[in-house]
Design a protein around this motif. Structure first.
Motif, mmCIF file in Angstrom:
data_model
loop_
_atom_site.group_PDB
_atom_site.id
_atom_site.type_symbol
_atom_site.label_atom_id
_atom_site.label_comp_id
_atom_site.label_asym_id
_atom_site.label_seq_id
_atom_site.Cartn_x
_atom_site.Cartn_y
_atom_site.Cartn_z
ATOM 1 N N ALA A 69 15.992 -49.666 -102.311
ATOM 2 C CA ALA A 69 16.823 -49.096 -103.386
ATOM 3 C C ALA A 69 17.997 -50.018 -103.699
ATOM 4 O O ALA A 69 18.521 -50.691 -102.802
ATOM 5 C CB ALA A 69 17.332 -47.720 -102.966
ATOM 6 N N THR A 70 18.405 -50.044 -104.966
ATOM 7 C CA THR A 70 19.574 -50.856 -105.323
ATOM 8 C C THR A 70 20.786 -49.967 -105.637
ATOM 9 O O THR A 70 21.845 -50.473 -105.997
ATOM 10 C CB THR A 70 19.252 -51.780 -106.519
ATOM 11 N N LEU A 71 20.577 -48.661 -105.528
ATOM 12 C CA LEU A 71 21.689 -47.718 -105.666
ATOM 13 C C LEU A 71 21.393 -46.517 -104.774
ATOM 14 O O LEU A 71 20.238 -46.065 -104.696
ATOM 15 C CB LEU A 71 21.832 -47.256 -107.130
ATOM 16 N N ALA A 72 22.413 -46.041 -104.099
ATOM 17 C CA ALA A 72 22.266 -44.811 -103.319
ATOM 18 C C ALA A 72 23.428 -43.896 -103.667
ATOM 19 O O ALA A 72 24.572 -44.359 -103.816
ATOM 20 C CB ALA A 72 22.261 -45.117 -101.823
ATOM 21 N N ILE A 73 23.108 -42.641 -103.864
ATOM 22 C CA ILE A 73 24.174 -41.656 -104.113
ATOM 23 C C ILE A 73 24.120 -40.618 -102.994
ATOM 24 O O ILE A 73 23.105 -39.943 -102.806
ATOM 25 C CB ILE A 73 24.037 -40.995 -105.498
ATOM 26 N N LEU A 74 25.218 -40.567 -102.268
ATOM 27 C CA LEU A 74 25.351 -39.580 -101.197
ATOM 28 C C LEU A 74 25.981 -38.331 -101.821
ATOM 29 O O LEU A 74 27.095 -38.390 -102.343
ATOM 30 C CB LEU A 74 26.226 -40.195 -100.099
ATOM 31 N N VAL A 75 25.226 -37.247 -101.787
ATOM 32 C CA VAL A 75 25.690 -36.007 -102.411
ATOM 33 C C VAL A 75 26.393 -35.163 -101.343
ATOM 34 O O VAL A 75 25.834 -34.912 -100.273
ATOM 35 C CB VAL A 75 24.504 -35.232 -103.025
ATOM 36 N N CYS A 76 27.614 -34.760 -101.642
ATOM 37 C CA CYS A 76 28.428 -34.031 -100.660
ATOM 38 C C CYS A 76 28.909 -32.708 -101.236
ATOM 39 O O CYS A 76 29.056 -32.563 -102.453
ATOM 40 C CB CYS A 76 29.667 -34.840 -100.291
#
Ligand SMILES: Cc1cc2nc3c(=O)[nH]c(=O)nc-3n(C[C@H](O)[C@H](O)[C@H](O)COP(=O)(O)O)c2cc1C
Length: 165
Positions: A69-76
């Motif tokens: 992946a070239t982007l990761a979004i950590l959802v909090c």
């Protein structure tokens, strides 16, 4: 082509960066989600640094998509905004799905990588980034330009529908 019908999980990506305006669109989609009492109890950690994304891969044995992946979004979840984790989860799930659909509509692939309620994964996410005490990391979205064939599944099931007319 409706991006909702065309979305499927993508687990292998090309080594291409995501443009800033596209990141903004993904976040705008997330913020457009409905939430209980409109409390919007979410927070998003946007990880663009490739080394950090690769490091995040270790949070779960099933986070293989973070290898490319070239982007990761950590959802909090922000429990100060809504102390009910049950509601926070539902709201964050709605925001997550919006991101997946928006990604698809812009030609990106994505995969939702489960964290909560697995305590071990949550602990690893907490170690990845120091968050305020009231902010609980829930799960991660891997995003990038697809580098695999899509596997769009027909999930329609008459048995899962009750119609009252
Ligand atoms: C809550 C949740 C957790 C998931 N966790 C993972 C995961 O850890 N790793 C993974 O590769 N896919 C994960 N997925 C993706 C599912 O495997 C995928 O959505 C499912 O197989 C249906 O396929 P589709 O997304 O292509 O329609 C998760 C999906 C959801 C909604």
């Amino acid at each position: 082509m409706n991006p909702i019908y065309q979305r499927c999980s993508i687990r292998h990506f090309q080594m291409e960066p995501i443009q800033e305006e596209d990141i903004q669109s993904l976040l705008k989609a997330a913020f457009s989600a409905p939430s209980a009492r409109n409390l919007q109890p979410w927070m998003f950690v946007v990880v663009e640094d490739i080394q950090k994304i690769r490091r995040l891969r270790d949070f779960s044995p099933y986070a293989g998509p973070l290898e490319t992946a070239t982007l990761a979004i950590l959802v909090c979840a922000d429990l100060k905004l809504n102390p009910s984790l049950d509601y926070c989860q539902q709201d964050c799930a709605a925001a997550t799905e919006n991101i997946l659909i928006q990604a698809k509509s812009m030609g990106y692939g994505s995969c939702w990588l489960g964290g909560y309620p697995n305590e071990d994964r949550i602990e690893k996410l907490k170690k990845f980034i120091a968050l305020p005490e009231n902010v609980l990391p829930l799960w991660v979205i891997a995003i990038g330009i697809p580098n695999e064939n899509e596997n769009i599944k027909d999930k329609w099931d008459d048995h899962k529908i009750i119609r009252l007319k």
